[in-house]
Design an enzyme around this catalytic site. Structure first.
Site, PDB file in Angstrom:
ATOM      1  N   GLY A   1       2.929   2.023  10.881  1.00  0.00           N
ATOM      2  CA  GLY A   1       3.927   3.086  10.782  1.00  0.00           C
ATOM      3  C   GLY A   1       4.693   3.367  12.065  1.00  0.00           C
TER       4      GLY A   1
ATOM      5  CD  GLU B   1      -2.553   5.352   6.999  1.00  0.00           C
ATOM      6  OE1 GLU B   1      -2.567   5.372   5.752  1.00  0.00           O
ATOM      7  OE2 GLU B   1      -1.627   4.818   7.654  1.00  0.00           O
TER       8      GLU B   1
ATOM      9  CE  LYS C   1      -0.029   3.018   4.877  1.00  0.00           C
ATOM     10  NZ  LYS C   1       0.133   3.060   6.327  1.00  0.00           N
TER      11      LYS C   1
ATOM     12  CD  GLU D   1      -3.237  -2.481   7.336  1.00  0.00           C
ATOM     13  OE1 GLU D   1      -2.202  -2.816   6.743  1.00  0.00           O
ATOM     14  OE2 GLU D   1      -3.757  -1.369   7.218  1.00  0.00           O
TER      15      GLU D   1
ATOM     16  CB  SER E   1       5.471  -2.202  11.899  1.00  0.00           C
ATOM     17  OG  SER E   1       5.141  -0.858  12.215  1.00  0.00           O
TER      18      SER E   1
ATOM     19  CG  HIS F   1      -5.626   1.943   5.471  1.00  0.00           C
ATOM     20  ND1 HIS F   1      -5.136   2.829   6.396  1.00  0.00           N
ATOM     21  CD2 HIS F   1      -4.639   1.036   5.253  1.00  0.00           C
ATOM     22  CE1 HIS F   1      -3.895   2.465   6.720  1.00  0.00           C
ATOM     23  NE2 HIS F   1      -3.576   1.378   6.042  1.00  0.00           N
TER      24      HIS F   1
ATOM     25  CG  ASN G   1      -1.725   1.222   1.406  1.00  0.00           C
ATOM     26  OD1 ASN G   1      -1.762   2.073   0.519  1.00  0.00           O
ATOM     27  ND2 ASN G   1      -2.389   1.347   2.548  1.00  0.00           N
TER      28      ASN G   1
HETATM   29  P1  13P Z   1       3.272   0.224   7.588  1.00  0.00           P
HETATM   30  O1  13P Z   1       3.764  -1.048   6.945  1.00  0.00           O
HETATM   31  O2  13P Z   1       4.000   1.447   7.109  1.00  0.00           O
HETATM   32  O3  13P Z   1       3.225   0.102   9.079  1.00  0.00           O
HETATM   33  O4  13P Z   1       1.759   0.436   7.098  1.00  0.00           O
HETATM   34  C1  13P Z   1       0.863  -0.607   7.193  1.00  0.00           C
HETATM   35  C2  13P Z   1      -0.362  -0.230   6.474  1.00  0.00           C
HETATM   36  O5  13P Z   1      -1.102   0.631   6.894  1.00  0.00           O
HETATM   37  C3  13P Z   1      -0.658  -0.927   5.209  1.00  0.00           C
HETATM   38  O6  13P Z   1      -1.939  -0.660   4.764  1.00  0.00           O
END
Ligand code: 13P
Length: 254
Positions: free
Chosen positions: A175, A101, A15, A169, A216, A99, A13
């Site tokens: 992150g 976010e 983002k 997740e 992560s 997601h 992803n």
């Molecule tokens: P990270 O791998 O940067 O922690 O992000 C995970 C994520 O949100 C994937 O959708």
């Protein structure tokens, strides 16, 4: 243990990262994957602006492509939004919905996520539906309840193992460099698998649904996380942006 007929999936992803120059990483990944045969599918989910050019780059490769969000309507007066049908036209075969976010930044509720997942199915796309608890919810011992509620509310009618992938997740792991223990991942994934039975037509179908772990995932922890029971791949953020790192994670399946 393999609990699905579908190969595991390692999806990146991106983002809100990536410009045309970033397609060089796709080329690098293609090179790394040439001649190796990981026992997983590989997917990249770039921002909308890169879907068409990335789709062209991936034409001659086994790497699949997905988008990161969609609107639930097919078309109409929704400035700035993208319909699932538009995504399908780019060559993408999947779309991430729900997601954390988006749940946070855009106040998306389970109900909205459910409509978006239904739109993905309508357009012939796989819906990658994200769920996961916050740190406060985990500390309060509410993780499994939160997952149950999100599964009940975010999955539309008609989900099956071919059109739906779940991504677990934990919000606090995204992150941050923090990850749940393998035991915690196993507990969450087993619970998701159990809850899925009510949403897809029974336990047999639920056993085939891919449940990805995200948060992560890095080259140095991928093997351990991917070995956990009921983990059928990874949804990778930061470490998917560089071909070296992403390949390091895919290597868990070599
Ligand atoms: P990270 O791998 O940067 O922690 O992000 C995970 C994520 O949100 C994937 O959708």
């Amino acid at each position: 243990m393999t609990t699905t007929n579908f190969p595991p999936l390692v999806a990146g992803n991106w983002k809100m990262n990536g410009t045309l120059a970033s397609l060089a990483e796709v080329d690098a990944l293609k090179e790394k994957l040439a001649g190796v045969n990981p026992a997983c599918d590989v997917m990249i989910c770039p921002p909308f602006t890169l879907l068409f050019p990335m789709g062209e780059r991936l034409n001659d490769s086994s790497i699949a492509m997905g988008a990161q969000d969609c609107h639930w309507e097919e078309k109409g007066a929704h400035t700035g939004d993208i319909a699932a049908e538009m995504i399908a036209e780019t060559g993408a075969t999947a779309v991430i919905v729900g997601h954390s976010e988006r749940r946070t930044d855009h106040h998306e509720t389970d109900e909205i996520v459910q409509k978006k997942a239904a739109a993905a199915h309508r357009a012939g796309l796989i819906a990658i539906i994200c769920i996961g608890e916050t740190i406060d919810e985990r500390k309060a011992g509410r993780t499994l309840d939160v997952l149950s509620t999100q599964i009940a509310g975010s999955l539309p009618e008609g989900c099956n193992a071919a059109n739906t992938i779940i991504a677990y997740e934990p919000v606090w792991a995204i992150g941050t460099g923090l990850t749940p223990t393998p035991e915690e991942v196993a507990e969450a994934h087993a619970h998701i698998r159990k809850e899925l039975a009510a949403k897809v037509s029974g336990e047999e179908e639920a056993a085939r649904v891919r449940i990805l772990y995200g948060g992560s995932v890095k080259p140095n922890n991928a093997k351990e996380l991917m070995a956990v029971e009921n983990v059928n791949g990874a949804l990778v953020g930061g470490a998917s942006l560089k071909a070296d790192d992403f390949f390091g994670i895919i290597s868990a399946y070599l």
